[in-house]
Design an enzyme around this catalytic site. Sequence first.
Site, PDB file in Angstrom:
ATOM      1  N   GLU A  56     -85.159   5.941 -47.115  1.00 54.15           N
ATOM      2  CA  GLU A  56     -84.035   4.957 -47.358  1.00 54.15           C
ATOM      3  C   GLU A  56     -83.391   5.413 -48.750  1.00 54.15           C
ATOM      4  O   GLU A  56     -84.201   5.555 -49.722  1.00 54.15           O
ATOM      5  CB  GLU A  56     -84.424   3.490 -47.462  1.00 54.15           C
ATOM      6  CG  GLU A  56     -83.283   2.711 -47.928  1.00 54.15           C
ATOM      7  CD  GLU A  56     -83.101   1.042 -47.577  1.00 54.15           C
ATOM      8  OE1 GLU A  56     -84.489   0.571 -47.230  1.00 54.15           O
ATOM      9  OE2 GLU A  56     -82.592   0.458 -48.199  1.00 54.15           O
ATOM     10  N   ASP A 108     -82.789  10.802 -57.955  1.00 59.48           N
ATOM     11  CA  ASP A 108     -81.565  11.336 -57.114  1.00 59.48           C
ATOM     12  C   ASP A 108     -82.051  11.778 -55.775  1.00 59.48           C
ATOM     13  O   ASP A 108     -82.717  12.622 -55.683  1.00 59.48           O
ATOM     14  CB  ASP A 108     -80.612  12.322 -57.875  1.00 59.48           C
ATOM     15  CG  ASP A 108     -79.516  12.698 -56.997  1.00 59.48           C
ATOM     16  OD1 ASP A 108     -79.327  12.258 -55.885  1.00 59.48           O
ATOM     17  OD2 ASP A 108     -78.676  13.296 -57.625  1.00 59.48           O
ATOM     18  N   ASP A 131     -72.615   3.630 -52.263  1.00 57.89           N
ATOM     19  CA  ASP A 131     -71.188   3.157 -52.906  1.00 57.89           C
ATOM     20  C   ASP A 131     -70.058   3.974 -52.478  1.00 57.89           C
ATOM     21  O   ASP A 131     -70.137   5.096 -52.213  1.00 57.89           O
ATOM     22  CB  ASP A 131     -71.660   4.191 -54.380  1.00 57.89           C
ATOM     23  CG  ASP A 131     -72.761   3.431 -55.110  1.00 57.89           C
ATOM     24  OD1 ASP A 131     -72.770   2.368 -55.446  1.00 57.89           O
ATOM     25  OD2 ASP A 131     -73.771   4.137 -55.235  1.00 57.89           O
ATOM     26  N   LYS A 135     -61.606   5.478 -54.905  1.00 54.35           N
ATOM     27  CA  LYS A 135     -60.579   6.289 -55.403  1.00 54.35           C
ATOM     28  C   LYS A 135     -60.622   7.551 -55.120  1.00 54.35           C
ATOM     29  O   LYS A 135     -61.608   8.291 -54.724  1.00 54.35           O
ATOM     30  CB  LYS A 135     -60.741   6.268 -57.009  1.00 54.35           C
ATOM     31  CG  LYS A 135     -60.164   5.043 -57.632  1.00 54.35           C
ATOM     32  CD  LYS A 135     -60.360   5.239 -59.220  1.00 54.35           C
ATOM     33  CE  LYS A 135     -60.062   3.872 -59.931  1.00 54.35           C
ATOM     34  NZ  LYS A 135     -60.551   3.849 -61.149  1.00 54.35           N
ATOM     35  N   ASP A 167     -69.283  -1.879 -45.989  1.00 58.86           N
ATOM     36  CA  ASP A 167     -68.512  -3.284 -46.120  1.00 58.86           C
ATOM     37  C   ASP A 167     -67.251  -2.857 -46.368  1.00 58.86           C
ATOM     38  O   ASP A 167     -66.346  -3.437 -46.663  1.00 58.86           O
ATOM     39  CB  ASP A 167     -69.120  -4.253 -46.941  1.00 58.86           C
ATOM     40  CG  ASP A 167     -69.047  -3.913 -48.347  1.00 58.86           C
ATOM     41  OD1 ASP A 167     -69.076  -2.693 -48.820  1.00 58.86           O
ATOM     42  OD2 ASP A 167     -69.114  -4.962 -49.325  1.00 58.86           O
TER      43      ASP A 167
END
Length: 225
Positions: A56, A108, A131, A135, A167
Site C-alpha cells: 500500500e 518514498d 495526492d 495544478k 475523490d
Amino acid sequence: MQAESEHPPIRTFKPRRGRITARQSLALEVSSPFLLDANQPLDLPTLFGGKRVIVEIGFGTGITTAAMATAQPDIGFLAIDVHTPGVGDLVARIHEENIANLFVIEGDAITVLESCIAPNSLLGIRSFFPDPWPKARHHKRRLVQPARIQLMASRVVAGGTWDLATDWLPYAEHIAEIMAMQPEWVGGPVDRPDWRPITHYEAIGLSNDRVITDFRYVRTGIAPM
Ligand SMILES: C[S@@+](CC[C@H](N)C(=O)[O-])C[C@H]1O[C@@H](n2cnc3c(N)ncnc32)[C@H](O)[C@@H]1O
C-alpha cells in the site's frame, strides 16, 4: 525511475511537518520488528512466511490499512508512507492489535519499489486517495504517470492487481485516460470494493460532497517497457 538528469527528482509528495504524539514517537524510538529499513533489499518470502504480498502506497493514518490486514490474515501487507506521524501511529497500532501480517516502511514508495522490491514479486498494489496535484504544472507529480505505472507493472505478477481510489474527478479522468494507454494493465472504474473501509481522506472528500471513484487494474502478461 527518475531520469538521471532530473535534479532534484520529481516527488509525488510534499514533505510535511507534523506534530508527533508521545505514542507515535515511542513506536518509532523502540526498535520494532514491524518497521523496516527503506534502504535495504527486502526478502519478501522470508519476511512474510511465504504469503503473497500487497504493497500500500500512502497509507496516511494507517487505520484502514490495519483493518484490511486484519481482515486478510493470509495475505502479507507492506505499507509505505513518508509521513512520520502516520508511520508512528501504524507501528503502534500493529503492536496494540497484534497484527502479524503487516510491515511498515517510512520512505518514498517509488524509491522503495525501485530499490528494495524484486521484479514480479507482488500480488498487488493499493493506493487510495493519492495526492491529486490539481495544478497543471504539478501533474507530473501524480502517482499515476507513465514512468511510475511501468514501475508498478514491473513489480506486480501477471494477474495481480492495482487498486486505486480518488475523490478528485479530474484525477479520476486522468487515471482512466492514461491507464487505458498502458498495455501492461487492463481495467478501469469499478464499484466501491466491499473490502475497502472508508479512509481518512475519503471521509474528508465525502464531507465536501466529492464523488469517489474506485479503479481496479489487472496486470497483463505484457512486459513493461
Ligand atoms: C492524500 S493522502 C491519503 C492517505 C490515505 N490513503 C487516506 O486515504 O486517508 C496521500 C498520502 O500519500 C503519501 N505519499 C504520497 N506520495 C508518496 C510516496 N511516493 N511514497 C510514500 N507515501 C507517499 C502522503 O504522505 C500521504 O500520507
